[in-house]
Write an enzyme that holds these catalytic residues in place. Structure first.
Site, short mmCIF file in Angstrom:
data_model
loop_
_atom_site.label_atom_id
_atom_site.label_comp_id
_atom_site.label_asym_id
_atom_site.label_seq_id
_atom_site.Cartn_x
_atom_site.Cartn_y
_atom_site.Cartn_z
N ASP A 1 -15.30 24.36 16.14
CA ASP A 1 -14.82 25.61 15.51
C ASP A 1 -13.30 25.68 15.46
O ASP A 1 -12.71 26.72 15.79
CB ASP A 1 -15.39 26.82 16.27
N HIS A 2 -12.69 24.59 15.04
CA HIS A 2 -11.23 24.55 14.95
C HIS A 2 -10.74 25.62 13.95
O HIS A 2 -11.23 25.70 12.84
CB HIS A 2 -10.78 23.15 14.48
N ALA A 3 -9.76 26.38 14.39
CA ALA A 3 -9.14 27.43 13.55
C ALA A 3 -10.15 28.45 13.04
O ALA A 3 -9.94 29.09 12.01
CB ALA A 3 -8.37 26.82 12.38
N GLN B 1 -3.60 21.09 18.87
CA GLN B 1 -3.28 22.42 18.34
C GLN B 1 -3.98 23.46 19.21
O GLN B 1 -5.14 23.30 19.55
CB GLN B 1 -3.79 22.50 16.90
N HIS C 1 -8.31 25.75 28.95
CA HIS C 1 -9.26 25.72 30.06
C HIS C 1 -9.70 24.27 30.27
O HIS C 1 -9.25 23.35 29.59
CB HIS C 1 -10.44 26.65 29.76
N ARG D 1 -4.09 27.95 20.17
CA ARG D 1 -3.56 29.33 20.16
C ARG D 1 -4.17 30.11 21.32
O ARG D 1 -4.18 31.32 21.33
CB ARG D 1 -3.84 30.02 18.82
N GLY E 1 -11.72 19.79 17.71
CA GLY E 1 -12.85 20.16 18.56
C GLY E 1 -13.85 20.99 17.79
O GLY E 1 -13.94 20.90 16.56
#
Lengths: 74, 384
Positions: free
Chosen positions: B287-289, B191, B197, B193, B285
């Protein structure tokens, strides 16, 4: 409940007897029924999941594949 | 293939004569203009991406989600999917009504109203977003709504139309057919947004080492002001795939959901929904969302501990903070690198934006040059 008899190797039966002792199951039959019920449930679930895209017809799957080909996915 | 959440892939699209009849009737029904988030939800519910949901939540589901993170019928669900009566609409909706859901005059769907209920937005914000701070984008969004919600199944009569990326828009039934045709049995979804990188590329490739394929699934529904536009992100993804990914093991498709910035709860939602698309694994990963400092760095990973493996079914793949380490000479994470911060190539978002706006490429250890060039062009444009 209607029941049938299934034959298994004696050696396996004796191992199950050992497992059943102090396990909470009252007999090898109860243990085997429990294990088989679990296994059959899983198998049925997998078989159902094999359908994959749900209840698509062959025509619908063919149409999706054509779109995927047109878009370069396939 | 993995089963959809709740066991069955929902399809709420009306077809053929039934659709024609419903369309004719819909013109006479009371109409509700949906907001951007509801629009994305209609698309997701219609195609089964939100299976087992068949419509907007009634009160029991809403409260079940808020208080227990489960639907009333049992399955795990962590975000309220709701339809609000719009400000200025003084019609007295009641159970049994039918309403047409419209976008800019075009009828999208018909909803059978099963429930009309009042909500407390403050409670919803605190439970779902863990804050009532109006600076949080979804708290601000809630404050723009009335406190009356309508629940009930929807039937989609016209699919949501998009001006862009239609060649990348695949519904769950289509990704499922794709995976099967490719012979992929295990697929990890990523996922995103943001542009990808090196750190995220590293997570994806670590995950790909363990499964058959990778689905890059960028979210293209509503996002907050300041997020990088979809066309710029798509250009970055394509450049990255062209240059650095094994094409026979990767697919990219649009995820049409609106962003909620609900951190841990949204991580569960993102995972469950990817299961509906046929994915077996999901990358979580740091701090998802997340947004701002509302959630702990790894809260979106810890939340999975609240559920059994059977309840979630899709396998989360958790990753630590990753970076390029000069001493190691490769990408690594705090789990695998013994060196200090001085060896690690890390740039804050602010610093990266400053560099790009100044026409300066971030180091190749941080971002691929092809991606940097696209972003530089964007940050130097008036659009930024």
């Amino acid at each position: 409940m209607d029941k049938v008899t299934i034959k298994i190797p004696r050696q396996l039966y004796e191992k199950i007897q050992l497992l059943v002792e102090d396990s909470g199951f009252s007999s090898p039959t109860e243990f085997i029924t429990y294990v088989l019920r679990d296994l059959v449930g899983e198998q049925l679930k997998e078989k159902q999941a094999e359908k994959g895209a749900g209840d698509l017809t062959n025509d619908e799957i063919a149409a999706i594949k054509q779109r995927l080909r047109n878009l370069g996915y396939l | 293939m993995i089963r959809p959440h709740g066991g069955r892939l929902i399809d709420r699209h009306a077809k053929g004569e039934m659709r024609e009849a419903m369309l004719a009737k819909a013109n006479e029904l009371p109409k509700i203009q949906v907001n951007e988030r509801e629009l994305a939800d209609i698309e997701m519910i219609g195609c089964g991406a939100m299976s087992p949901l068949e419509g907007f939540m009634n009160r029991d589901d809403y409260l079940g989600v808020l208080n227990n993170m489960h639907l009333a019928s049992g399955p795990v669900w962590t975000l309220p999917i709701t339809l609000s009566v719009k400000p200025g609409d003084d019609r007295q909706y009641k159970t049994g009504d039918q309403i047409a859901l419209v976008d800019q005059g075009a009828i999208l769907a018909v909803m059978d109203v099963e429930d009309v209920y009042k909500v407390d937005h403050l409670t919803e914000a605190q439970k779902v977003y863990l804050t009532d701070d109006p600076a949080h984008p979804s708290v601000a969004f809630l404050q723009s709504l009335t406190d009356t919600y309508l629940g009930g199944p929807i039937t989609v009569l016209n699919k949501v139309q998009h001006p862009d990326f239609n060649e990348f828009r695949l519904e769950p039934k289509e990704t499922r057919v794709l995976f099967k045709a490719k012979g992929w049995n295990s697929i990890v979804a990523f996922q995103t947004r943001n542009p990808i990188h090196r750190a995220h590329e590293y997570l994806q490739k670590c995950a790909l080492e363990q499964v058959d394929a990778l689905l890059i699934h960028p979210l293209m529904g509503a996002t907050k002001k300041g997020d990088i536009p979809g066309d710029v992100r798509m250009a970055c993804y394509k450049a990255l795939i062209d240059g650095y990914y094994a094409k026979e093991r990767v697919a990219i498709s649009i995820f049409p959901a609106a962003m909620r910035y609900a951190g841990p709860r949204e991580a569960i939602f993102h995972a469950l929904v990817r299961k509906n698309y046929g994915c077996t694994h999901f990358i979580v990963g740091r701090d998802h969302a997340g947004v701002g400092t509302y959630y702990g760095t790894y809260d979106a990973q810890y939340i999975f501990d609240n559920f059994t493996r059977e309840e979630i079914d899709i396998t989360p793949m958790m990753f630590e903070h990753s970076f390029f380490c000069n001493a190691c000479g490769n990408m690594a994470s705090i789990k695998t690198c013994p060196h200090g911060k001085e060896e690690r190539v890390f740039l804050s978002g602010t610093k990266v934006r400053e560099m790009l706006a100044a026409g300066q490429r971030p180091p190749v250890e941080f971002t691929r040059p092809e991606v940097a060039d696209i972003l530089m062009k964007f940050y130097q444009s008036e659009e930024a």
